[in-house]
Design an enzyme around this catalytic site. Structure first.
Site, PDB file in Angstrom:
ATOM      1  N   THR A 293       0.851  -1.201   0.000  1.00  0.00           N
ATOM      2  CA  THR A 293       0.000   0.000   0.000  1.00  0.00           C
ATOM      3  C   THR A 293       0.882   1.245   0.000  1.00  0.00           C
ATOM      4  OG1 THR A 293      -1.949   0.999   1.045  1.00  0.00           O
ATOM      5  CG2 THR A 293      -0.264   0.141   2.529  1.00  0.00           C
ATOM      6  N   ASN A 294       0.326   2.405   0.332  1.00  0.00           N
ATOM      7  CA  ASN A 294       1.108   3.649   0.395  1.00  0.00           C
ATOM      8  C   ASN A 294       0.545   4.543   1.497  1.00  0.00           C
ATOM      9  OD1 ASN A 294      -0.983   5.507  -0.795  1.00  0.00           O
ATOM     10  ND2 ASN A 294      -0.791   4.024  -2.447  1.00  0.00           N
TER      11      ASN A 294
END
Ligand code: PMT
Length: 205
Positions: free
Chosen positions: A21-22
């Site tokens: 993810t980020n």
């Protein structure tokens, strides 16, 4: 008008407990959804996994992965007058996600990644005459050059360029807004709620 806005990160599964993810918090996209609704527009917000409350009178659709976001966006894009892609969509996902939890093994692990769909680029190809398509560019280098490249390549009407350090997970952001006529509007370090309002006023003027 009918707005379609995306927000937040995506999650790309490695196995049932791990994902890629980020750092997107969803704040920028949620602020845009709230501002559009307050300005009297109908808003559908397609959101990755975030912990923000849904803005009043906004229809929110939760998704997890880039593929789910693509499906939800395409389903709702046909009727949208304005589309704003503020989500930080993964460009790659694990090519072979495991259905069982991966066990630790001796040595290193190589993870094979494959490309996800570039949703914004697809929208640029299928864009109808009166639809306004707005993208974001999050950059660590050559902000203006990279953002203008995305504006052209993805056939956008506007692009909001922000430095990664200013935009991800923060309460305020600095943006440079470009349109395809070469106009440029600079917004310095502004709370995301006010920034969203100013952005929409500029785009819809
Ligand atoms: O959520 P916050 O914490 O408030 O942070 C806001 C933000 C920094 C995430 C936001 O302002 C922002 O910059 N969003 C775009 C982040 C991003 O993915 O930028 P990019 O330069 O990698 O992508 C360019 C554009 O293509 C974006 O509009 C993105 O939504 C879109 N994209 C990217 C990849 C992909 N597979 N499909 C896409 O549609």
């Amino acid at each position: 008008m009918k707005f379609l806005i995306t927000a937040g990160p995506t999650r790309e599964k490695i196995d049932p407990v791990r994902f890629i993810t980020n750092y997107s918090s969803g704040k920028m996209g949620y602020a845009l959804a709230a501002a559009a609704q307050k300005a009297g527009h109908q808003v559908i917000l397609i959101s990755g996994p975030v912990v923000l409350p849904c803005p009043d009178d906004v229809e929110r659709i939760f998704v997890e992965s880039a593929a789910e976001m693509a499906a939800a966006v395409h389903k709702n894009a046909v009727n949208a007058d304005v589309i704003i892609m503020a989500a930080a969509v993964a460009d790659y996902r694990p090519a072979h996600p495991e259905t069982s939890k991966m066990k630790k093994m001796p040595g290193d692990l190589m993870l094979q990644l494959e490309r996800t769909e570039d949703i914004l680029a697809s929208l640029g190809k299928s864009k109808t005459g009166n639809q306004l398509l707005i993208g974001f560019a999050a950059e660590t280098d050559d902000l203006e050059k990279n953002a203008l490249g995305k504006l052209q390549r993805k056939n956008l009407d506007w692009i909001a360029a922000n430095w990664v350090k200013d935009g991800f997970g923060t309460a305020s952001n600095s943006l440079i807004l470009f349109n395809r006529n070469g106009d440029k509007f600079v917004f310095e370090n502004t709370e995301k709620e006010l920034l969203a309002k100013r952005m929409l006023e500029t785009i819809l003027k």
